[in-house]
Structure formats: C-alpha cells, structure tokens
Design a protein around this motif. Structure first.
Motif, PDB file in Angstrom:
ATOM      1  N   UNK A   1       0.897  -1.077   0.119  1.00 55.93           N
ATOM      2  CA  UNK A   1      -0.001  -0.026   0.044  1.00 55.93           C
ATOM      3  C   UNK A   1       0.951   1.134  -0.037  1.00 55.93           C
ATOM      4  N   UNK A   2       0.705   2.206  -1.095  1.00 57.91           N
ATOM      5  CA  UNK A   2       1.286   3.430  -0.863  1.00 57.91           C
ATOM      6  C   UNK A   2       0.654   4.340  -0.231  1.00 57.91           C
ATOM      7  N   UNK A   3       1.064   4.512   1.097  1.00 55.64           N
ATOM      8  CA  UNK A   3       0.351   5.431   1.946  1.00 55.64           C
ATOM      9  C   UNK A   3       1.186   6.770   2.416  1.00 55.64           C
ATOM     10  N   UNK A   4       0.464   7.806   2.761  1.00 51.15           N
ATOM     11  CA  UNK A   4       1.488   9.110   3.378  1.00 51.15           C
ATOM     12  C   UNK A   4       0.610   9.542   4.362  1.00 51.15           C
ATOM     13  N   UNK A   5       1.359  10.391   5.014  1.00 47.26           N
ATOM     14  CA  UNK A   5       0.796  10.975   6.239  1.00 47.26           C
ATOM     15  C   UNK A   5      -0.449  11.929   5.652  1.00 47.26           C
ATOM     16  N   UNK A   6      -0.324  12.588   4.470  1.00 46.93           N
ATOM     17  CA  UNK A   6      -0.968  13.628   3.956  1.00 46.93           C
ATOM     18  C   UNK A   6      -2.426  12.817   3.424  1.00 46.93           C
ATOM     19  N   UNK A   7      -2.133  11.606   2.855  1.00 44.37           N
ATOM     20  CA  UNK A   7      -3.389  10.945   2.305  1.00 44.37           C
ATOM     21  C   UNK A   7      -4.197  10.534   3.792  1.00 44.37           C
ATOM     22  N   UNK A   8      -3.709  10.058   4.445  1.00 44.80           N
ATOM     23  CA  UNK A   8      -4.084   9.223   5.396  1.00 44.80           C
ATOM     24  C   UNK A   8      -4.887  10.303   6.374  1.00 44.80           C
ATOM     25  N   UNK A   9      -4.239  11.633   6.688  1.00 43.80           N
ATOM     26  CA  UNK A   9      -4.920  12.681   7.486  1.00 43.80           C
ATOM     27  C   UNK A   9      -6.076  13.068   6.580  1.00 43.80           C
ATOM     28  N   UNK A  10      -5.919  13.287   5.205  1.00 41.66           N
ATOM     29  CA  UNK A  10      -7.177  13.709   4.523  1.00 41.66           C
ATOM     30  C   UNK A  10      -8.240  12.738   4.635  1.00 41.66           C
ATOM     31  N   UNK A  11      -8.099  11.458   4.421  1.00 37.12           N
ATOM     32  CA  UNK A  11      -8.968  10.355   4.589  1.00 37.12           C
ATOM     33  C   UNK A  11      -9.849  10.510   5.954  1.00 37.12           C
ATOM     34  N   UNK A  12      -8.894  10.725   7.005  1.00 41.20           N
ATOM     35  CA  UNK A  12      -9.567  10.577   8.373  1.00 41.20           C
ATOM     36  C   UNK A  12     -10.331  11.850   8.568  1.00 41.20           C
ATOM     37  N   UNK A  13      -9.972  12.797   8.168  1.00 40.06           N
ATOM     38  CA  UNK A  13     -10.484  14.227   8.449  1.00 40.06           C
ATOM     39  C   UNK A  13     -11.855  14.161   7.729  1.00 40.06           C
ATOM     40  N   UNK A  14     -11.954  13.481   6.615  1.00 38.08           N
ATOM     41  CA  UNK A  14     -13.178  13.358   5.946  1.00 38.08           C
ATOM     42  C   UNK A  14     -14.217  12.344   6.104  1.00 38.08           C
ATOM     43  N   UNK A  15     -13.836  11.444   6.986  1.00 37.32           N
ATOM     44  CA  UNK A  15     -14.531  10.072   7.225  1.00 37.32           C
ATOM     45  C   UNK A  15     -15.955  10.474   7.843  1.00 37.32           C
ATOM     46  N   UNK A  16     -16.825   9.571   7.516  1.00 33.22           N
ATOM     47  CA  UNK A  16     -18.059   9.277   7.833  1.00 33.22           C
ATOM     48  C   UNK A  16     -18.538   8.155   8.041  1.00 33.22           C
ATOM     49  N   UNK A  17     -17.701   7.255   8.335  1.00 34.71           N
ATOM     50  CA  UNK A  17     -17.997   5.617   8.651  1.00 34.71           C
ATOM     51  C   UNK A  17     -18.744   5.650   9.657  1.00 34.71           C
ATOM     52  N   UNK A  18     -18.810   6.323  10.764  1.00 36.20           N
ATOM     53  CA  UNK A  18     -19.699   6.348  11.822  1.00 36.20           C
ATOM     54  C   UNK A  18     -20.460   7.590  11.989  1.00 36.20           C
ATOM     55  N   UNK A  19     -21.254   7.480  13.299  1.00 35.53           N
ATOM     56  CA  UNK A  19     -22.116   8.815  13.628  1.00 35.53           C
ATOM     57  C   UNK A  19     -21.479   9.821  14.239  1.00 35.53           C
ATOM     58  N   UNK A  20     -20.238   9.613  14.586  1.00 34.34           N
ATOM     59  CA  UNK A  20     -19.305  10.439  15.589  1.00 34.34           C
ATOM     60  C   UNK A  20     -18.902  11.547  14.633  1.00 34.34           C
ATOM     61  N   UNK A  21     -18.750  11.515  13.512  1.00 34.72           N
ATOM     62  CA  UNK A  21     -18.320  12.671  12.509  1.00 34.72           C
ATOM     63  C   UNK A  21     -19.265  13.753  12.404  1.00 34.72           C
ATOM     64  N   UNK A  22     -20.810  13.299  12.722  1.00 30.77           N
ATOM     65  CA  UNK A  22     -21.606  14.588  12.691  1.00 30.77           C
ATOM     66  C   UNK A  22     -21.809  15.402  14.071  1.00 30.77           C
TER      67      UNK A  22
END
Length: 187
Positions: A1-22
C-alpha cells in the motif's frame, strides 16, 4: 500500500464511517514524531482534544507529560494517537462499531511510524490492541509481543486523576517502558 501522512490525514478528516463525525469539532488524528520509537494509544478524544484537534491536551494529557518528563522521554520524541479519531458524546466509552470503523486509521499510522514499542493508555485501548479480556489492574506493565511490536498497557492518566493511589504503579510502569526502550535501542 502506498500510503502517506497527508493521504491518511485527509481520509481521516473526511471520514463518515460512523455517526461520530456529525458531532465532532475536529478530527483528532494524532500528534508527535512520525518516526517515533514509542506510540502511545488512548481510547478516544475528550472535550479539550475535540476543540484543539490534538490528543492528550487536557488534565490527563498534562499528567502524561509529567510522567514522560519524570522518566526522561521527551513528548516530542513520541507519537500519541487514539483508537477513535472523533469524540464520543459526553466522553462515553467507544462503541465496538465505532472502534471497528476507525481502527484502520490507527493500523495505517502504525505502519507509517513503525514504532519499537506500543503503549496502550488504559483498559479500552488494551482490550482492543492486546486482548479482549485484558485486565488493566492485573496486567498493566506486562509486555506482550504482537507481530514486530512490543506492546504493554498502563493506567489511563484520567484514571490517575480520579484514583491517585495508582500513581506510584504508573511511575514504575513508565520507568520500565524507558528501560525497555533503552534495551531495544542498545543503550
């Protein structure tokens, strides 16, 4: 997997996988040295962390800082994260479905950091990362090997604020963590 801190942070910051993001103010991704030898993992952000986007900045975090200082581990040399990246309402314990939705972010952080040691801060983190039936009062400070990692659990600093009688045990555990780190570094 070609991962980076920037990519991971962006995905985490935009995550809507559970209700807590609301209800989050900020995604509490993690903070510290991205090549750290020690990764500390708590359960979930609290109110101060949600406001700042930084883990362990409230009273519990200040107590953790004192322990790090006492055993000569600079906070800047470690990485600190949580299993959940969003605050549960009223600081309740994370739900299993919330942990399941969020755990891959932590796994990816571990792969990027490649720490020598992982320290679970509290029972919930230990039950997720070490063993589901982990008993913090009996097993804190005990070392386990999981894959390439040495892993242990200590009392959560918030518990120590409520039960100061456990502070001496925490200091002993932190001294042992420093000794293990020095051993693995060949010091």
């Amino acid at each position: 997997m070609n991962d980076s801190w920037e990519k991971l942070y962006a995905e985490c910051n935009s995550c809507t996988a559970c209700e807590l993001h609301k209800t989050r103010t900020n995604c509490v991704f993690g903070v510290g040295n991205q090549q750290a030898d020690i990764l500390f993992v708590g359960e979930a952000p609290g109110d101060n962390e949600d406001k700042t986007g930084t883990p362990f900045v409230g009273r519990a975090g200040q107590l953790l800082d004192k322990y790090l200082y006492a055993v000569d581990i600079p906070r800047e040399s470690v990485y600190i994260a949580n299993i959940l990246k969003c605050r549960p309402p009223k600081n309740r314990d994370p739900l299993p479905a919330e942990e399941d939705a969020c755990i891959e972010f932590l796994r990816r952080q571990v792969r990027l950091i490649q720490p020598k040691l992982i320290v679970c801060l509290g029972r919930i983190s230990a039950m997720r990362l070490i063993r589901p039936d982990f008993k913090i009062t009996k097993e804190h400070g005990v070392w386990f090997e999981k894959g390439n990692f040495h892993i242990t659990a200590v009392y959560h600093p918030a518990l120590l604020l409520r039960d100061p009688r456990k502070k001496e045990e925490m200091l002993t555990d932190m001294q042992n963590i420093k000794a293990k780190l020095d051993e693995l570094r060949g010091i």
